[in-house]
Design a protein around this motif. Structure first.
Motif, mmCIF file in Angstrom:
data_model
loop_
_atom_site.group_PDB
_atom_site.id
_atom_site.type_symbol
_atom_site.label_atom_id
_atom_site.label_comp_id
_atom_site.label_asym_id
_atom_site.label_seq_id
_atom_site.Cartn_x
_atom_site.Cartn_y
_atom_site.Cartn_z
ATOM 1 N N GLN A 184 27.333 27.377 35.062
ATOM 2 C CA GLN A 184 27.883 27.789 36.747
ATOM 3 C C GLN A 184 26.986 27.821 37.231
ATOM 4 O O GLN A 184 26.980 28.467 38.127
ATOM 5 C CB GLN A 184 28.539 29.162 36.470
ATOM 6 N N ASN A 404 41.185 23.496 35.969
ATOM 7 C CA ASN A 404 40.629 22.808 36.703
ATOM 8 C C ASN A 404 41.245 22.599 38.032
ATOM 9 O O ASN A 404 42.142 23.591 37.973
ATOM 10 C CB ASN A 404 40.318 21.118 37.099
ATOM 11 N N ASN A 408 37.658 24.320 42.672
ATOM 12 C CA ASN A 408 36.849 23.129 43.119
ATOM 13 C C ASN A 408 37.577 21.728 43.217
ATOM 14 O O ASN A 408 38.677 22.097 42.785
ATOM 15 C CB ASN A 408 35.929 22.994 41.684
ATOM 16 N N GLU A 413 36.553 24.905 35.326
ATOM 17 C CA GLU A 413 36.199 26.015 35.842
ATOM 18 C C GLU A 413 36.848 26.512 34.659
ATOM 19 O O GLU A 413 38.250 27.181 34.227
ATOM 20 C CB GLU A 413 37.607 26.586 37.168
ATOM 21 N N ARG A 623 31.564 27.703 47.355
ATOM 22 C CA ARG A 623 32.581 28.223 46.137
ATOM 23 C C ARG A 623 32.772 29.469 46.532
ATOM 24 O O ARG A 623 31.880 29.955 45.626
ATOM 25 C CB ARG A 623 31.974 27.730 44.731
ATOM 26 N N LYS A 625 34.663 32.622 44.674
ATOM 27 C CA LYS A 625 34.313 32.949 42.532
ATOM 28 C C LYS A 625 35.180 33.665 42.588
ATOM 29 O O LYS A 625 35.991 34.955 43.585
ATOM 30 C CB LYS A 625 32.697 34.021 43.120
#
Length: 640
Positions: A184, A404, A408, A413, A623, A625
């Protein structure tokens, strides 16, 4: 074939995961009539297709198209270079929905209790080799130049970030947490641990950390109109030490101060204390601020102590903090100080892999104004000098899945699910009064296996008691959702939804909430559409594509945002209603630290008469969160 290869590697003691397997020594694997030689330091990518239906015809058609295109491009050096720059074969992407297939600790459970003999770190360049295939090399001049300009993450720096030492016993929770924390980092594309049994020993293992760097320099431009532009250049990994440095210039020819500057510098993990320090200087038409922050978080399951310190001087601002629930036209001048400390305790859980902990935390914060609107006992109470004393008791239980193609464009992830129950109590010493605070917050995320969908839910209520009168209260309810991946030819579709309700209870007369972008309708900038109650629904469909442009992956998206807003005296569904519709394109290169480049076009059929019904924006977006149930400093339930 995948099943047999997995069993064979498992039998030899190698770590087998959904995505990759490292094999150090050459091994000859006989699989039916096919023999493959796997060379040293090669990662074999085993695609996890559990529960996924293959669309063979679509795959074959896409492969034929790309193969013919590649064959034509390879005839000339120039066209070959263009092909390598702009295209990636669908066979190399082939993203799948893996949310249900692997918890973060699974790969380490078989080594639990064994002693770590050595810890080694290997860092891969941003362009060329991947964690799936380390034999790849940078092919275009852009990639090779990028690798030369890049400051590779120093191995010693990454080792110091680990909460693991040689001689420690293998703890699956701790390994998974450390892997997630490295992954991360803002300058790391992906990372994972490999546990290697020591030959001839049943008690010792070696630990390898494999890291894929991102190119650490980035730039960002936000064009809001013909008269307003923001430009930012930054590095997320100065000197390979994880230091962050950003410089942002704002230009707005319609403002009194046409030019503005914001600079930030962050130092990570000072002297291996796991304390991060950051310094901010800002001088724009909106505000002038100096700020110092120190922070140590509850980063892993084994972290016992956390805390933070903030000291800031605001010389000029029209708000105390971002998205303040006030309308203020008088420049503010104030000082702010904040300190907090917390202690965690492990609690046994009946669920496998569940991290359950109890947290105690305390906080003191103070704000003193020098310039502000005129105040009195009941006048502009939001601007009273005050000192807050808060304490919280929290019970958190967290588990993680790996997946994933959510927020993203293909990188791993970590999706948290579990729950957080928190009670916050406190006392506020105000300029003209004293009062007590009480708040409750409950959050829970679940994964529905049958439909492969993910839900996050939150319910919170909090407020102050002033002479037995409940005031400045807020009730907040939220539910977020994302769906499974669905295939549409070469596209991968995922749906998102976010429903949020906020109710203000006896708020100060100058306090309001609005429908501006961050907390309402994206692109909606009408600040005088305000109230003390709102209901917002954000819907979005994202289509991830296999196409690239200069190494940037494409994703198309459409959205519909709807919001009711008004006073807290009526049914929210009878209040004013606004909505926006639109579509856009997102581009992201996971080898770079660049923010996601976003082009958005929006239409607002129902909007105030003096608001433009059409809106466009080109910007760089961070991105999103996940809500991860982590415990930080005690705080009041936000009115937003």
């Amino acid at each position: 074939m995948v099943f047999l290869l997995g069993n064979l590697l498992h039998a030899t003691g190698q770590r087998i995961t959904k995505s990759d397997t490292l094999i150090e020594k050459k091994q000859q694997l006989q699989l039916y009539k096919h023999t493959s030689i796997i060379s040293r330091d090669t990662i074999v990518f085993l695609l996890d297709t559990v529960g996924e239906k293959r669309h063979k015809n679509n795959s074959k058609n896409a492969s034929k198209f790309y193969n013919s295109l590649k064959q034509g491009a390879n005839k000339r050096k120039f066209t070959k270079e263009l092909y390598n720059l702009f295209f990636i074969s669908p066979d190399k992407l082939n993203p799948t929905d893996t949310i249900k297939t692997e918890r973060s600790e699974t790969a380490f459970v078989q080594y639990q209790g064994k002693t770590i003999r050595n810890i080694t770190v290997r860092v891969l360049e941003p362009f060329g080799p991947t964690l799936y295939d380390t034999t790849q090399i940078a092919t275009t001049w852009i990639e090779t130049t990028g690798n030369k300009l890049h400051n590779t993450s120093r191995k010693n720096h990454l080792r110091k970030l680990l909460r693991i030492n040689e001689g420690d016993a293998v703890d699956p929770y701790n390994l998974a947490d450390n892997e997630r924390l490295i992954r991360q980092l803002s300058y790391i594309k992906d990372a994972y641990f490999r546990v290697v049994p020591v030959y001839g020993s049943h008690k010792l293992v070696d630990l390898q950390l494999w890291v894929k760097d991102q190119f650490s320099w980035g730039a960002n431009m936000k064009i809001g109109s013909l008269t307003s532009t923001d430009f930012e250049i930054y590095s997320r990994n100065l000197y390979g030490l994880g230091h962050e440095f950003s410089n942002s210039i704002e230009i707005d020819t319609e403002k009194d101060q046409k030019y503005g500057y914001t600079g930030k510098y962050k130092i990570r993990n000072i002297r291996k204390s796991f304390i991060d320090a950051s310094f901010t200087y800002q001088n724009t038409y909106e505000k002038s601020v100096l700020q110092l922050d120190l922070d140590r978080s509850f980063a892993t399951y084994n972290t016992k102590y956390a805390g933070g310190f903030t000291l800031s001087k605001t010389m000029r601002s029209d708000e105390i903090q971002k998205d303040d629930p006030i309308i203020n036209e008088i420049p503010l001048d104030f000082n702010y100080g904040n300190v907090w400390f917390g202690r965690s305790y492990k609690v046994e859980s009946g669920k496998l892999f569940a991290r359950r902990k109890l947290y105690l935390a305390g906080r003191i914060s103070s704000r003193k104004f020098y310039e502000r609107p005129e105040v009195g006992a009941t006048l502009n109470q939001f601007f009273h000098n005050n000192t807050h004393y808060l304490a919280s008791l929290s019970l958190s239980q967290i588990q993680y899945y790996k997946s994933n193609l959510i927020y993203n464009f293909g990188r791993t992830e970590d999706i948290p699910y579990g729950s957080l129950a928190q009670i916050t109590m406190g006392y506020e010493d105000r300029e003209y009064s004293h009062r007590n605070y009480l708040g409750f917050d409950f959050q829970k995320a679940i994964y529905l296996r049958q439909s492969r969908t993910y839900f996050f839910n939150r319910l919170a209520i909090g407020g102050y008691f002033n002479s037995k009168r409940f005031e400045q209260g807020v009730l907040l309810g939220q539910s977020k959702f994302f769906s499974r991946i669905r295939n549409l030819g070469p596209l991968r579709l995922r749906n998102f939804a976010d429903l949020k309700y906020t109710l203000g209870i006896r708020r100060f007369p100058e306090e309001f909430i609005s429908l501006i972008s961050d907390t309402g309708i994206r692109g909606f900038s009408k600040e005088d559409v305000i109230g003390t109650q709102k209901l917002v629904l954000n819907l979005e469909t994202v289509a991830f594509t296999p196409y690239t442009l200069g190494g940037f992956r494409f994703a198309f998206y459409t959205f519909a945002d709807m919001g009711f807003i008004g006073s807290n005296q009526k049914n929210i569904l009878k209040e004013k209603f606004y909505y926006g519709l639109g579509f856009g394109i997102r581009l992201r290169n996971e080898n770079l630290v660049f923010k996601t480049i976003q082009l958005r076009l929006a239409f607002y059929p129902k909007a105030p008469s003096d608001f433009n019904q059409f809106e466009y924006q080109i910007s760089g977006e961070e991105r999103p969160k996940f809500s991860n149930f982590s415990v930080t400093q005690p705080d009041v339930v936000p009115f937003e």
